[in-house]
Design a protein around this motif. Sequence first.
Motif, mmCIF file in Angstrom:
data_model
loop_
_atom_site.group_PDB
_atom_site.id
_atom_site.type_symbol
_atom_site.label_atom_id
_atom_site.label_comp_id
_atom_site.label_asym_id
_atom_site.label_seq_id
_atom_site.Cartn_x
_atom_site.Cartn_y
_atom_site.Cartn_z
ATOM 1 N N ALA A 89 -3.877 12.705 -5.407
ATOM 2 C CA ALA A 89 -4.286 11.550 -4.604
ATOM 3 C C ALA A 89 -3.138 10.563 -4.503
ATOM 4 N N PRO A 90 -2.922 10.019 -3.295
ATOM 5 C CA PRO A 90 -1.902 8.973 -3.182
ATOM 6 C C PRO A 90 -2.449 7.679 -3.761
ATOM 7 N N PHE A 91 -1.560 6.805 -4.196
ATOM 8 C CA PHE A 91 -2.001 5.493 -4.658
ATOM 9 C C PHE A 91 -1.591 4.468 -3.620
ATOM 10 N N ILE A 92 -2.536 3.647 -3.204
ATOM 11 C CA ILE A 92 -2.255 2.626 -2.194
ATOM 12 C C ILE A 92 -1.650 1.402 -2.881
ATOM 13 N N GLU A 93 -0.382 1.178 -2.596
ATOM 14 C CA GLU A 93 0.243 -0.059 -3.065
ATOM 15 C C GLU A 93 0.078 -1.140 -2.011
ATOM 16 N N LYS A 94 0.320 -0.751 -0.758
ATOM 17 C CA LYS A 94 0.136 -1.677 0.362
ATOM 18 C C LYS A 94 -0.815 -1.011 1.353
ATOM 19 N N VAL A 95 -1.931 -1.655 1.610
ATOM 20 C CA VAL A 95 -2.917 -1.108 2.546
ATOM 21 C C VAL A 95 -2.304 -0.941 3.928
ATOM 22 N N GLU A 96 -1.389 -1.827 4.287
ATOM 23 C CA GLU A 96 -0.764 -1.773 5.611
ATOM 24 C C GLU A 96 0.014 -0.475 5.839
ATOM 25 N N ASP A 97 0.403 0.209 4.768
ATOM 26 C CA ASP A 97 1.082 1.502 4.917
ATOM 27 C C ASP A 97 0.134 2.566 5.459
ATOM 28 N N TYR A 98 -1.167 2.379 5.252
ATOM 29 C CA TYR A 98 -2.165 3.355 5.692
ATOM 30 C C TYR A 98 -2.962 2.869 6.902
ATOM 31 N N VAL A 99 -3.181 1.557 6.975
ATOM 32 C CA VAL A 99 -3.953 0.983 8.081
ATOM 33 C C VAL A 99 -2.989 0.182 8.940
ATOM 34 N N LEU A 114 -9.025 -0.721 -0.215
ATOM 35 C CA LEU A 114 -9.236 -0.706 1.236
ATOM 36 C C LEU A 114 -10.389 -1.622 1.624
ATOM 37 N N TYR A 115 -11.485 -1.501 0.908
ATOM 38 C CA TYR A 115 -12.669 -2.304 1.205
ATOM 39 C C TYR A 115 -12.362 -3.803 1.055
ATOM 40 N N ASN A 116 -11.719 -4.154 -0.049
ATOM 41 C CA ASN A 116 -11.365 -5.566 -0.280
ATOM 42 C C ASN A 116 -10.411 -6.092 0.781
ATOM 43 N N TRP A 117 -9.458 -5.262 1.202
ATOM 44 C CA TRP A 117 -8.527 -5.648 2.271
ATOM 45 C C TRP A 117 -9.297 -5.952 3.545
ATOM 46 N N ASP A 118 -10.271 -5.090 3.875
ATOM 47 C CA ASP A 118 -11.054 -5.286 5.090
ATOM 48 C C ASP A 118 -11.902 -6.554 5.006
ATOM 49 N N VAL A 119 -12.490 -6.815 3.842
ATOM 50 C CA VAL A 119 -13.295 -8.040 3.663
ATOM 51 C C VAL A 119 -12.418 -9.265 3.856
ATOM 52 N N GLU A 120 -11.234 -9.270 3.233
ATOM 53 C CA GLU A 120 -10.310 -10.400 3.387
ATOM 54 C C GLU A 120 -9.887 -10.568 4.842
ATOM 55 N N ARG A 121 -9.612 -9.462 5.505
ATOM 56 C CA ARG A 121 -9.195 -9.517 6.913
ATOM 57 C C ARG A 121 -10.298 -10.125 7.774
ATOM 58 N N ARG A 122 -11.527 -9.698 7.550
ATOM 59 C CA ARG A 122 -12.662 -10.229 8.334
ATOM 60 C C ARG A 122 -12.885 -11.709 8.047
ATOM 61 N N GLN A 123 -12.763 -12.113 6.796
ATOM 62 C CA GLN A 123 -12.926 -13.526 6.459
ATOM 63 C C GLN A 123 -11.848 -14.371 7.126
#
Length: 193
Positions: A19-29, A177-186
């Motif tokens: 499994a890859p480890f997400i350091e920066k969500v922006e690298d994937y999204v 990922l989920y937390n990133w999306d919540v922060e983005r929406r807020q």
Amino acid sequence: MSNLILKPTKHNPRGIPEAPFIEKVEDYVKSPQEFDQVFQAFQERLQQYKFMMESKENTVKDLKRRVPGLKDNLKICQMLKSKNQNDDDDDDDEDFIEVNYKLNETLYTKAVIKKENMDKVALFLGADIMMEYSIDEAIELLKEKIKDSKKNLEIAQEDCEFLRENITTMEVNTARLYNWDVERRQKERKESD
């Protein structure tokens, strides 16, 4: 698309992808529109790991149950071989030997075996198949099966550990990922207000 998102760079010796480890969500999204697709790909991989883990744990249980039975069978064959060799040296008139054997976990019973029948044994191979072997062949077969089962048990336990680590990584990834999306929406709500 999920194969491209989670393209593995490393595998374990049995080909299970790391499994890859997400350091920066922006690298994937790359954009907010891609989030659902990326999140779903990570969820699918997590479920795949959990399915593999369940399968490997069942393999470990089966092997842990099989090895003691094989060892018991080996002991019996070795005992029959030693009795047969000892009886060749003895010139007594006994034509039978009496042995105790296990019917199930709590029940033992006695059997009487003709000494002339002690040079062969029937081994249950599984799938409703029983084969007759000479004592020496049976001993070699059982030793080989014990060795293979121990090796397979070690491999299955190693795979379980690898999968356990990857499940943890994927759970952390999906939370990030989920937390990133919540922060983005807020942040979007605050900007629109």
